[in-house]
Motif scaffolding. Structure first.
Motif, PDB file in Angstrom:
ATOM      1  N   VAL A  33      36.427 -68.658 -42.049  1.00 25.00           N
ATOM      2  CA  VAL A  33      37.822 -68.070 -43.269  1.00 25.00           C
ATOM      3  C   VAL A  33      38.967 -69.830 -43.522  1.00 25.00           C
ATOM      4  CG1 VAL A  33      39.060 -66.659 -43.771  1.00 25.00           C
ATOM      5  CG2 VAL A  33      37.039 -66.030 -42.581  1.00 25.00           C
ATOM      6  N   ILE A  34      39.350 -70.006 -44.116  1.00 21.14           N
ATOM      7  CA  ILE A  34      40.340 -70.739 -44.860  1.00 21.14           C
ATOM      8  C   ILE A  34      41.067 -70.400 -44.388  1.00 21.14           C
ATOM      9  CG2 ILE A  34      41.015 -72.116 -46.346  1.00 21.14           C
ATOM     10  CD1 ILE A  34      38.267 -72.846 -47.820  1.00 21.14           C
ATOM     11  N   ILE A  35      42.019 -70.902 -43.761  1.00 26.18           N
ATOM     12  CA  ILE A  35      43.779 -70.232 -42.979  1.00 26.18           C
ATOM     13  C   ILE A  35      44.852 -70.923 -43.194  1.00 26.18           C
ATOM     14  CG2 ILE A  35      45.201 -69.106 -41.718  1.00 26.18           C
ATOM     15  CD1 ILE A  35      42.912 -67.619 -40.554  1.00 26.18           C
ATOM     16  N   LEU A  36      45.312 -71.494 -43.919  1.00 28.28           N
ATOM     17  CA  LEU A  36      46.915 -72.626 -44.680  1.00 28.28           C
ATOM     18  C   LEU A  36      48.424 -71.936 -43.368  1.00 28.28           C
ATOM     19  CD1 LEU A  36      45.509 -73.321 -47.795  1.00 28.28           C
ATOM     20  CD2 LEU A  36      44.803 -74.879 -45.756  1.00 28.28           C
ATOM     21  N   GLU A  37      48.914 -73.293 -43.282  1.00 31.20           N
ATOM     22  CA  GLU A  37      50.764 -72.943 -42.938  1.00 31.20           C
ATOM     23  C   GLU A  37      50.902 -71.735 -43.794  1.00 31.20           C
ATOM     24  OE1 GLU A  37      51.904 -76.064 -41.487  1.00 31.20           O
ATOM     25  OE2 GLU A  37      50.388 -76.992 -40.548  1.00 31.20           O
ATOM     26  N   SER A  38      50.591 -72.276 -45.010  1.00 29.03           N
ATOM     27  CA  SER A  38      51.086 -71.211 -46.473  1.00 29.03           C
ATOM     28  C   SER A  38      50.606 -69.966 -46.263  1.00 29.03           C
ATOM     29  CB  SER A  38      50.539 -72.180 -47.453  1.00 29.03           C
ATOM     30  OG  SER A  38      49.722 -72.091 -48.054  1.00 29.03           O
ATOM     31  N   VAL A  91      46.455 -65.053 -36.782  1.00 23.22           N
ATOM     32  CA  VAL A  91      45.467 -65.587 -37.525  1.00 23.22           C
ATOM     33  C   VAL A  91      44.140 -64.643 -37.504  1.00 23.22           C
ATOM     34  CG1 VAL A  91      44.365 -68.233 -37.245  1.00 23.22           C
ATOM     35  CG2 VAL A  91      46.669 -67.870 -36.907  1.00 23.22           C
ATOM     36  N   GLU A  92      43.537 -64.504 -36.630  1.00 21.63           N
ATOM     37  CA  GLU A  92      42.420 -63.090 -36.754  1.00 21.63           C
ATOM     38  C   GLU A  92      42.805 -62.389 -37.853  1.00 21.63           C
ATOM     39  OE1 GLU A  92      39.066 -61.517 -35.456  1.00 21.63           O
ATOM     40  OE2 GLU A  92      39.315 -64.159 -35.259  1.00 21.63           O
ATOM     41  N   LYS A  93      44.218 -61.954 -37.834  1.00 12.67           N
ATOM     42  CA  LYS A  93      44.583 -60.994 -39.214  1.00 12.67           C
ATOM     43  C   LYS A  93      44.354 -61.241 -39.911  1.00 12.67           C
ATOM     44  CE  LYS A  93      47.837 -58.562 -35.745  1.00 12.67           C
ATOM     45  NZ  LYS A  93      49.098 -57.493 -35.643  1.00 12.67           N
ATOM     46  N   ILE A  94      44.374 -62.242 -40.388  1.00 13.43           N
ATOM     47  CA  ILE A  94      44.569 -63.337 -41.693  1.00 13.43           C
ATOM     48  C   ILE A  94      42.842 -63.221 -42.095  1.00 13.43           C
ATOM     49  CG2 ILE A  94      45.078 -64.999 -43.338  1.00 13.43           C
ATOM     50  CD1 ILE A  94      48.028 -64.748 -42.195  1.00 13.43           C
ATOM     51  N   ARG A  95      42.010 -63.921 -41.152  1.00 16.04           N
ATOM     52  CA  ARG A  95      41.028 -63.888 -40.849  1.00 16.04           C
ATOM     53  C   ARG A  95      40.393 -62.276 -42.071  1.00 16.04           C
ATOM     54  NH1 ARG A  95      36.801 -63.465 -38.897  1.00 16.04           N
ATOM     55  NH2 ARG A  95      36.453 -62.286 -37.149  1.00 16.04           N
ATOM     56  N   VAL A  96      40.112 -61.246 -41.135  1.00 18.22           N
ATOM     57  CA  VAL A  96      40.086 -60.328 -40.985  1.00 18.22           C
ATOM     58  C   VAL A  96      40.562 -59.948 -42.554  1.00 18.22           C
ATOM     59  CG1 VAL A  96      39.340 -57.916 -40.710  1.00 18.22           C
ATOM     60  CG2 VAL A  96      39.575 -59.930 -39.186  1.00 18.22           C
ATOM     61  N   ALA A  97      41.848 -59.754 -42.895  1.00 18.78           N
ATOM     62  CA  ALA A  97      42.306 -59.425 -43.831  1.00 18.78           C
ATOM     63  C   ALA A  97      41.315 -59.758 -45.585  1.00 18.78           C
ATOM     64  CB  ALA A  97      43.653 -60.101 -44.458  1.00 18.78           C
ATOM     65  N   LYS A  98      40.913 -61.350 -45.194  1.00 18.18           N
ATOM     66  CA  LYS A  98      40.571 -62.077 -45.911  1.00 18.18           C
ATOM     67  C   LYS A  98      38.896 -62.127 -46.378  1.00 18.18           C
ATOM     68  CE  LYS A  98      43.291 -66.444 -46.486  1.00 18.18           C
ATOM     69  NZ  LYS A  98      43.555 -68.082 -46.663  1.00 18.18           N
ATOM     70  N   LEU A  99      38.487 -61.461 -45.384  1.00 17.30           N
ATOM     71  CA  LEU A  99      37.180 -61.562 -44.806  1.00 17.30           C
ATOM     72  C   LEU A  99      36.678 -60.235 -46.120  1.00 17.30           C
ATOM     73  CD1 LEU A  99      35.582 -62.122 -41.972  1.00 17.30           C
ATOM     74  CD2 LEU A  99      35.203 -63.431 -44.226  1.00 17.30           C
TER      75      LEU A  99
END
Length: 80
Positions: free
Chosen positions: A12-17, A47-55
């Motif tokens: 999963v791509i997670i940027l600083e923005s 970061v993990e919460k963003i990863r799950v939300a994107k997936l």
């Protein structure tokens, strides 16, 4: 334009923005100072919460919501 949640390697791509947008939408209180922001991101595993939300496809819905700060609700209830 729709961007898939994963890259060619399945990560999963997670940027600083993305992190900044998440914190400003979910917990704007922690945007400043710098140390508080870093501690919040690390402590609440943002970061993990963003990863799950994107997936799951919920990332855009979450960052588009703006929560009213808790102290604003307290002040409004004291006035009314």
């Amino acid at each position: 334009m729709y961007q898939p949640a994963t890259d060619l390697f399945g990560e999963v791509i997670i940027l600083e923005s993305d992190i900044f947008d998440w914190v400003s939408a979910v917990a704007p209180r922690w945007l400043t100072p710098e140390r508080s922001f870093r501690n919040y991101v690390r402590g609440y595993n943002v970061v993990e919460k963003i990863r799950v939300a994107k997936l799951t496809g919920r990332y855009d819905d979450i960052i588009s919501q703006r929560y009213e700060p808790w102290h604003a609700r307290i002040a409004l209830s004291a006035i009314l």
